[in-house]
Design a protein around this motif. Structure first.
Motif, PDB file in Angstrom:
ATOM      1  N   GLU A  58       0.824  -1.207   0.000  1.00  0.00           N
ATOM      2  CA  GLU A  58       0.000   0.000   0.000  1.00  0.00           C
ATOM      3  C   GLU A  58       0.858   1.257   0.000  1.00  0.00           C
ATOM      4  N   LEU A  59       1.921   1.242   0.816  1.00  0.00           N
ATOM      5  CA  LEU A  59       2.833   2.387   0.836  1.00  0.00           C
ATOM      6  C   LEU A  59       3.539   2.556  -0.499  1.00  0.00           C
ATOM      7  N   THR A  60       3.937   1.425  -1.085  1.00  0.00           N
ATOM      8  CA  THR A  60       4.595   1.488  -2.391  1.00  0.00           C
ATOM      9  C   THR A  60       3.662   2.083  -3.435  1.00  0.00           C
ATOM     10  N   ARG A  61       2.398   1.643  -3.403  1.00  0.00           N
ATOM     11  CA  ARG A  61       1.433   2.169  -4.366  1.00  0.00           C
ATOM     12  C   ARG A  61       1.221   3.676  -4.171  1.00  0.00           C
ATOM     13  N   LYS A  62       1.092   4.091  -2.908  1.00  0.00           N
ATOM     14  CA  LYS A  62       0.899   5.512  -2.643  1.00  0.00           C
ATOM     15  C   LYS A  62       2.122   6.326  -3.052  1.00  0.00           C
ATOM     16  N   CYS A  63       3.306   5.770  -2.784  1.00  0.00           N
ATOM     17  CA  CYS A  63       4.540   6.468  -3.184  1.00  0.00           C
ATOM     18  C   CYS A  63       4.611   6.615  -4.699  1.00  0.00           C
ATOM     19  N   MET A  64       4.209   5.561  -5.400  1.00  0.00           N
ATOM     20  CA  MET A  64       4.220   5.631  -6.857  1.00  0.00           C
ATOM     21  C   MET A  64       3.225   6.656  -7.375  1.00  0.00           C
ATOM     22  N   GLU A  65       2.044   6.710  -6.739  1.00  0.00           N
ATOM     23  CA  GLU A  65       1.069   7.712  -7.147  1.00  0.00           C
ATOM     24  C   GLU A  65       1.592   9.124  -6.893  1.00  0.00           C
ATOM     25  N   LEU A  66       2.184   9.327  -5.718  1.00  0.00           N
ATOM     26  CA  LEU A  66       2.746  10.653  -5.416  1.00  0.00           C
ATOM     27  C   LEU A  66       3.879  11.001  -6.369  1.00  0.00           C
ATOM     28  N   GLU A  67       4.713  10.009  -6.653  1.00  0.00           N
ATOM     29  CA  GLU A  67       5.821  10.252  -7.588  1.00  0.00           C
ATOM     30  C   GLU A  67       5.294  10.582  -8.974  1.00  0.00           C
ATOM     31  N   LEU A  68       4.231   9.887  -9.375  1.00  0.00           N
ATOM     32  CA  LEU A  68       3.629  10.158 -10.677  1.00  0.00           C
ATOM     33  C   LEU A  68       3.057  11.565 -10.729  1.00  0.00           C
ATOM     34  N   ARG A  69       2.345  11.959  -9.662  1.00  0.00           N
ATOM     35  CA  ARG A  69       1.810  13.321  -9.626  1.00  0.00           C
ATOM     36  C   ARG A  69       2.920  14.354  -9.633  1.00  0.00           C
ATOM     37  N   LEU A  70       3.971  14.078  -8.859  1.00  0.00           N
ATOM     38  CA  LEU A  70       5.098  15.014  -8.809  1.00  0.00           C
ATOM     39  C   LEU A  70       5.751  15.130 -10.171  1.00  0.00           C
ATOM     40  N   THR A  71       5.899  13.997 -10.859  1.00  0.00           N
ATOM     41  CA  THR A  71       6.505  14.023 -12.194  1.00  0.00           C
ATOM     42  C   THR A  71       5.656  14.840 -13.163  1.00  0.00           C
ATOM     43  N   ILE A  72       4.330  14.640 -13.076  1.00  0.00           N
ATOM     44  CA  ILE A  72       3.431  15.392 -13.962  1.00  0.00           C
ATOM     45  C   ILE A  72       3.521  16.884 -13.677  1.00  0.00           C
ATOM     46  N   GLU A  73       3.525  17.241 -12.386  1.00  0.00           N
ATOM     47  CA  GLU A  73       3.619  18.661 -12.038  1.00  0.00           C
ATOM     48  C   GLU A  73       4.968  19.245 -12.446  1.00  0.00           C
ATOM     49  N   GLN A  74       6.041  18.466 -12.252  1.00  0.00           N
ATOM     50  CA  GLN A  74       7.359  18.960 -12.659  1.00  0.00           C
ATOM     51  C   GLN A  74       7.431  19.148 -14.167  1.00  0.00           C
ATOM     52  N   ASP A  75       6.872  18.202 -14.911  1.00  0.00           N
ATOM     53  CA  ASP A  75       6.868  18.339 -16.366  1.00  0.00           C
ATOM     54  C   ASP A  75       6.036  19.538 -16.798  1.00  0.00           C
ATOM     55  N   ALA A  76       4.883  19.721 -16.129  1.00  0.00           N
ATOM     56  CA  ALA A  76       4.044  20.872 -16.470  1.00  0.00           C
ATOM     57  C   ALA A  76       4.758  22.183 -16.153  1.00  0.00           C
ATOM     58  N   ARG A  77       5.456  22.198 -14.995  1.00  0.00           N
ATOM     59  CA  ARG A  77       6.199  23.404 -14.632  1.00  0.00           C
ATOM     60  C   ARG A  77       7.350  23.653 -15.605  1.00  0.00           C
ATOM     61  N   ALA A  78       8.052  22.574 -15.970  1.00  0.00           N
ATOM     62  CA  ALA A  78       9.149  22.723 -16.931  1.00  0.00           C
ATOM     63  C   ALA A  78       8.628  23.203 -18.281  1.00  0.00           C
ATOM     64  N   TYR A  79       7.469  22.659 -18.684  1.00  0.00           N
ATOM     65  CA  TYR A  79       6.888  23.089 -19.956  1.00  0.00           C
ATOM     66  C   TYR A  79       6.501  24.565 -19.900  1.00  0.00           C
ATOM     67  N   ALA A  80       5.886  24.979 -18.763  1.00  0.00           N
ATOM     68  CA  ALA A  80       5.509  26.384 -18.619  1.00  0.00           C
ATOM     69  C   ALA A  80       6.741  27.285 -18.618  1.00  0.00           C
ATOM     70  N   GLU A  81       7.808  26.831 -17.937  1.00  0.00           N
ATOM     71  CA  GLU A  81       9.039  27.634 -17.924  1.00  0.00           C
ATOM     72  C   GLU A  81       9.651  27.728 -19.310  1.00  0.00           C
ATOM     73  N   SER A  82       9.620  26.622 -20.049  1.00  0.00           N
ATOM     74  CA  SER A  82      10.161  26.659 -21.408  1.00  0.00           C
ATOM     75  C   SER A  82       9.354  27.581 -22.299  1.00  0.00           C
ATOM     76  N   ILE A  83       8.009  27.544 -22.143  1.00  0.00           N
ATOM     77  CA  ILE A  83       7.161  28.447 -22.924  1.00  0.00           C
ATOM     78  C   ILE A  83       7.446  29.899 -22.554  1.00  0.00           C
TER      79      ILE A  83
END
Length: 314
Positions: free
Chosen positions: A215-240
């Motif tokens: 359960e912890l592994t699954r939650k960590c993966m979900e958080l990591e996935l959300r963090l990755t999406i937010e980081q990519d979105a932030r990087a995309y916004a910064e690049s734009i």
């Protein structure tokens, strides 16, 4: 666990794989489709479905899907390049900007990733690395396969109800004889019960710990996935933003150049106007001189004629 080419036809548990399992665990990988998931920024994020097939030593097949972004494929390739710097690993599909989310381009990328994964994992050393295992979540896929096998075996071999009733009857009939010896053997039974209970408690604790860990592994993966999406979105916004700033600077420079050109054209126009005025003035002076010269020529001729006539008369 060794890699194998994927089966041509998936038939559930009884799928035939294109290799001999040799009583070993095997896995295969395909990229059958892609999907989009809304991100925190409001835009859709593209994920590729990676299907991991697992074959048990008994030849039973199970499947599990994981979602991966294109950047995660690139990250896997980068990690493998560091792990095997001398290996000639197949290059990843080209990274192109797909702002329009064209279905044709995404389907081309999916096919390219499917072929790339097959070429990459055909190297046995690469297919056995921890980076590939983490990327494909092979441990979770193997646990899922084991759980399905256990469920299937328990469903295929249920305990008959007659046997349960017989066991209960014999237990009731023997209870009277057990009661007579209860006082003499209570200490032994207590010690035995304690010895039996301790493993059960430990087993329950281990099961609960495994469950909590999953359960912890699954939650960590979900958080990591959300963090990755937010980081990519932030990087995309910064690049734009950086691209917009760069474009603004270029436009400002072009505007300054245009102003200089306009100023130069105005100066040239003023000089040209002065030249034209000078030419017109010179032309006017020449015309005036010409008119003055033509007006003097007839007067001179008349005077000479008068002189001639005077001489003739005399």
């Amino acid at each position: 666990m060794d890699w194998s080419l994927p089966p041509r036809i998936w038939e559930g548990r009884n799928t035939v794989w294109p290799h001999d399992s040799n009583k070993k665990w095997s896995y295969c990988v395909t990229v059958p489709s892609w999907t989009t998931i809304p991100s925190a920024s409001g835009s859709d994020t593209v994920f590729f479905r990676v299907q991991v097939g697992i074959q048990s030593p008994e030849g039973i097949t199970s499947t599990r899907e994981v979602l991966r972004r294109f950047n995660e494929f690139l990250k896997l390739y980068s990690e493998l390049k560091k792990e095997f710097p001398k290996k000639n690993l197949p290059p990843t599909p080209p990274k192109r900007l797909t702002k329009m989310r064209s279905k044709t381009l995404l389907e081309e990328r999916r096919c390219a990733l499917d072929v790339w994964m097959e070429k990459l994992l055909s190297d046995i050393k690469v297919s056995r690395t921890v980076f590939v295992a983490i990327f494909l979540e092979l441990e979770a896929a193997a646990r899922q396969s084991c759980s399905e096998l256990n469920l299937h075996e328990s469903a295929a071999n249920p305990v008959p109800s007659d046997q349960i009733l017989s066991n209960a009857t014999s237990l009731i009939e023997s209870s009277s004889s057990i009661a007579s010896d209860l006082d003499n053997s209570c200490s032994n039974e207590a010690s035995e019960n304690q010895s039996y209970a301790e493993p059960n408690i430990e087993s329950d604790r281990s099961g609960n710990m495994l469950w909590d860990l999953e359960e912890l592994t699954r939650k960590c993966m979900e958080l990591e996935l959300r963090l990755t999406i937010e980081q990519d979105a932030r990087a995309y916004a910064e690049s734009i933003t950086a691209i917009t700033i760069q474009q603004n600077e270029m436009l400002k420079k072009e505007l300054d150049d245009a102003k200089k050109q306009v100023k130069s054209l105005k100066t040239s126009r003023s000089e040209l106007k002065q030249e034209i005025n000078k030419c017109l003035k010179d032309k006017l002076e020449l015309e005036n001189e010409k008119q003055d010269g033509s007006s003097k020529m007839p007067i001179k001729g008349t005077a000479e004629e008068d002189a001639t006539m005077t001489n003739e008369i005399m």
